[in-house]
Design an enzyme around this catalytic site. Structure first.
Site, PDB file in Angstrom:
ATOM      1  CG  ASP A 410      -1.816  -1.883   1.507  1.00  0.00           C
ATOM      2  OD1 ASP A 410      -1.370  -1.771   0.938  1.00  0.00           O
ATOM      3  OD2 ASP A 410      -2.248  -0.794   3.003  1.00  0.00           O
ATOM      4  CD  GLU A 586      -6.827  -4.846   4.421  1.00  0.00           C
ATOM      5  OE1 GLU A 586      -6.195  -5.118   5.198  1.00  0.00           O
ATOM      6  OE2 GLU A 586      -6.450  -4.562   2.786  1.00  0.00           O
TER       7      GLU A 586
END
Length: 927
Positions: A410, A586
């Site tokens: 990420d 998320e």
């Protein structure tokens, strides 16, 4: 001071103490502890110590009478299906070995998941030599019979082990379809293991904490990870057919896997919590995990020694180890080397003498000792300097950001500062090409394509910790109090992940985001949950408050918190169970987003077409559970009043119709009146940890192109998030196109860009005009292919019917995986006002991105070709009369080549790193 070798120093120190008891440890004694060693420290990134140690060295049996004429037992016959064969050697029933391990003879009937009956036989466990003068080793064998699989297993006599370091030297050989394993085991959900599948590449090892599937039968990505065998002291790939050291450290809240003394992976998921036994197995059952061996084939696991360091439930209540300085902790950092034991004893005695002796001891020590008050730093992770890298690999993107080495996922903490420098942080494992050992990597850029790799920005603070995803803000007004007399202080928010909890923590930077200090009163938010993560913080001017969105991952909820000072947070509201749920939420983002007056014009991002808006979007990533499998991003347009978000409707809007765009984050610091800028992770959790870039080039994953974003209203889609590539023109290899055609209707354009675009990065634009409003026919297609291997990745648009657009990566041969979906499609309506369709495509060695209708639809797709793609074909067929088609092809320069030295190495921002280190030592932290 003259140099002094470790061996010389040891000989100098030996007269000071009696080492005979340490040196006399019998390698196969029932108790390998010694009076000099009350505790033991295993190899790896751990300060854990254990009360017990056993070392079983089969090589030491060379002079025993029962090994004078060793031959491998005959293979188990089809009639031997009961597992009742006798032991092959008296050794296995002696106190030397039998007090700790027992050969297994249990069976397991076939089932749907394991279609071949498994029968353990003592006949498959034996002592062997490679040659008459070779050392003895232990062998576990498995072989396939017509109606069952004959296997072998060793199990500890008790399930009383509570944390351990299990270390073996082993090799594996034989036919595909078998599994060699080293386990801690209590139940199928209390298990940690190292496994080698003979169907895998010979450099591949599987590291797993169970359970591997949830109650619905869905694979849990973090359960099992592929790691690579590398040779000691280097990065060259090894093979499990050779002798290698395999080590599993089962610690409180963390499992660690090491190969040949090098830490490969740390995992906090699924760490066993209860007393277990230890097993060594060579087996198969015909299932999808090991595979199915051919009838008549066999495979073996050979072991030279087994080294166990452990605690048990039998240890005295409250028993603990003394400190290293007391001289009672023996380090096993060199495996079972007695030099390590002696050197640690020498080290301890040195502590009793002067500082000069301490300095001499440090010369001798084979491992790094940590003071109890020192900060934790993984010794294999560099500090204060960027990691150098080779960006020339055939699969390495040239205009997309990728890490110097290791594994990246990420994007985190992205912001643009007052000087126009973009800061990209990211989830980073610098020690392996799989997820784990999470840090915040860091890179900076002024154009979002040419990146300077910076030193790692945020490190775990202790073993067992991981720095998960988060965000950063610039505290211009010093609301936090961290930055007196400063307007450029950076505050980072991240999830601190441990086995016990996920909390939201703060770190701040006084040097513009290059180095960080952790807030002394962390955590700033704690709810006693292990599924609470990924804080994204913005400033909301109408209430003069900071706002955080954070995911209650498995409750499908985004929490909203407010703060006046970035350290004291109050819960304000929740946004729950909207859109696609998958299995967890998320990486949320909340931001104000401008509108486009007309998305159909040739340049929709023209300043005059961008309108300030009160609209916000809440962007949520879900994984797993995407429609195509794995991970995906969705967004919700709506209004926000400082505490509550209200979506305009209940629709789930998908951000990218490919399969490799996840966890997108938007840069903090971009004015709300301008198009926003985002970057996403260009991969998918279903296969990211096994793609071939890890094995072939030492890195895994890239980021998407940076994208301009705004909202637009269309005929059937209000508040659609537009995504277009951030300005590519700085990368153009020339001001004019490499190839073009204004008469491409029912024709084709073929262009070989192997010499004109050596970077392998190319972009083209195609525009189709004068499309009739009814009875539309025809197709427009593109193909990128390799003139050497014939591989290709393709896409196209059907102008008639429901106007689908498709992408096909199925003609690329460099990677096979059941989750690597090869075809994607969407529908893109033709604008009836302009009667025009626009397409932009960017290809960059191993990643393709497409943008339809000025960014109303976009897709990100990775691929891994065996040969470099070097030829582009654009074609149209069966278009209506009067339809006009034009296309332009541009080459894109590598963003990495100008940064490389004569050897092709990109060093990163070494000059700035050294300046920061020097100034920090002097106490001057502001650049």
């Amino acid at each position: 001071m003259p140099s002094l070798s470790s061996r010389s120093l040891l000989l100098f120190l030996l007269p000071l103490f009696d080492v005979q008891q340490c040196l006399a440890v019998p390698p196969l004694s029932p108790d390998s502890t010694t009076p000099e060693c009350s505790c033991y420290q295993p190899a790896g990134n751990t300060e854990a110590v254990f009360l017990n140690h056993q070392f079983f060295d089969f090589r030491s049996l060379d002079n025993e009478t029962f090994v004078s004429n060793l031959t491998a037992p005959a293979a188990v016959r089809p009639s031997q299906n009961k597992g009742i064969e006798p032991l092959t050697s008296p050794f296995f029933d002696t106190g030397f070995f039998g007090d700790y391990f027992i050969p297994a003879s249990w069976s397991r009937e076939a089932s749907e998941a394991a279609p071949v009956t498994l029968v353990n036989s003592h006949q498959n466990l034996y002592l062997a030599r490679d040659a008459p003068d070779s050392p003895v080793h232990l062998t576990l064998r498995t072989n396939r019979l017509p109606s069952f699989q004959s296997a072998s297993a060793l199990e500890t006599t008790e399930a009383a082990y509570l944390h351990a370091s299990i270390h073996i030297r082993a090799r594996i050989s034989g036919s595909p379809g078998a599994c060699a394993g080293m386990f801690t085991y209590l139940t199928d959900e209390q298990e940690s293991d190292i496994e080698i599948l003979t169907r895998d590449e010979k450099s591949t090892v599987r590291a797993t904490n169970q359970p591997g599937m949830d109650v619905n039968g869905t694979v849990i990505p973090e359960a099992s990870t592929q790691i690579a065998i590398t040779q000691p002291g280097g990065t060259a790939l090894g093979s499990w057919t050779d002798w290698n050291d395999y080590q599993l450290n089962w610690l409180p809240g963390r499992s660690e896997w090491l190969i040949n003394g090098m830490s490969k992976l740390n995992k906090t998921y699924g760490v066993p919590r209860q007393n277990s036994n230890i097993q060594l197995r060579m087996w198969s059952n015909g299932g999808t995990w090991p595979g199915n061996m051919t009838v008549g084939s066999e495979a073996t696991l050979d072991i030279e020694w087994i080294d166990l360091v452990y605690n048990t439930s039998h240890d005295a209540p409250g028993a603990t180890c003394k400190t290293i300085a007391s001289g009672t902790v023996c380090s096993l950092q060199l495996g079972t080397s007695l030099w390590a034991l002696v050197l640690w004893a020498a080290m301890a005695l040195c502590m009793l003498f002067s500082a000069t002796f301490v300095a001499l001891c440090l010369l001798a020590a084979p491992v790094r000792a940590q003071n109890a008050t020192s900060a934790y730093v993984d010794p294999s992770v560099p500090t204060g300097t960027p990691i150098p890298a080779d960006y020339t690999g055939a699969l390495r993107p040239q205009i997309h950001y990728s890490p110097p080495r290791g594994f990246m996922n990420d994007p985190n903490g992205m912001f643009v500062d007052a000087e126009g420098v973009y800061h990209l942080y990211y989830q980073y494992n610098p020690t392996d090409t799989v997820a784990g050992n999470q840090h915040w990597g860091h890179a900076t850029s002024r154009n979002l394509y040419t990146w300077d790799n910076q030193p790692i920005a945020i490190y775990p603070g202790a073993e067992g910790e991981a720095i998960f995803s988060g965000s950063s803000v610039i505290d211009v007004n010093n609301t936090s109090g961290f930055f007196p007399n400063q307007t450029n202080g950076v505050v980072a928010f991240y999830t601190l992940n441990t086995a016990e909890e996920q909390t939201q923590d703060v770190a701040y930077s006084t040097d513009g985001g290059y180095t960080f200090t952790k807030f002394v009163n962390n955590p700033v938010i704690s709810i006693n949950s292990t599924q609470f993560r990924d804080p994204k913080v913005i400033w909301y001017p109408l209430t003069q408050q900071w706002v955080m969105v954070v995911a209650y991952a498995q409750e499908f909820t985004i929490g909203f918190f407010t703060s006046p000072n970035l350290t004291t947070w109050t819960h304000a509201s929740n946004f729950s169970r909207h859109g696609l749920l998958g299995l967890q939420y998320e990486c949320p983002n909340l931001l104000q987003m401008p509108m486009l007056s007309n998305v159909s014009i040739e340049n929709p991002l023209d300043e005059s077409n961008v309108v300030s808006s009160d609209m916000f979007i809440l962007y949520i990533s879900i994984n797993p559970g995407a429609p195509l499998g794995g991970s995906i991003g969705e967004y919700f347009p709506g209004t926000f009043n400082g505490t509550h978000f209200s979506p305009v409707d209940q629709a789930a809007r998908i951000a990218d119709f490919g399969k490799d765009n996840y966890a997108a984050q938007f840069f903090y610091g971009v004015p709300a009146t301008s198009p926003q800028i985002s970057i996403a992770w260009a991969s998918n959790w279903q296969y990211t940890q096994v793609v071939p870039t890890g094995q072939l080039e030492g890195f895994r994953s890239a980021m998407s192109l940076p994208r301009h974003n705004a909202l637009a209203n269309t005929t059937r889609g209000d508040y659609t998030l537009v995504s277009l590539p951030y300005d590519l023109w700085p990368l153009y290899s020339s001001t004019s196109s490499l190839a073009n055609s204004s008469t491409l209707a029912n024709s084709s354009l073929l262009y070989d860009y192997s010499s004109t675009a050596p970077s392998g990065a190319v972009t083209f634009n195609m525009t189709i005009r004068s499309i009739p409003l009814a009875n539309v026919t025809g197709t427009a297609n593109f193909t990128f292919m390799s003139s050497v291997t014939g591989e290709s990745i393709r896409g196209g648009f059907f102008l008639g019917g429901d106007t689908p657009f498709w992408i096909d990566r199925g003609y690329i041969r460099g990677f096979e995986n059941p989750f690597f979906t090869d075809k994607f499609s969407t529908n893109s309506l033709i604008d009836t006002d302009t009667q025009t369709f626009r397409l932009q495509v960017v290809i960059d060695r191993s990643i393709l991105e497409v943008f339809l209708e000025n960014g109303l639809r976009s897709a990100t797709t990775t691929f891994f070709a065996e040969g470099m793609l070097d030829t582009l074909v654009i074609s149209t067929r069966e278009l209506n009369p009067g339809v006009q088609v034009s296309a332009e092809v541009f080459g894109l320069n590598s963003a990495w080549t100008p940064l490389a030295d004569s050897n092709g190495t990109v060093a990163g921002n070494v000059t700035m790193a050294s300046q920061r280190v020097r100034r920090n030592m002097l106490g001057h932290v502001n650049l």
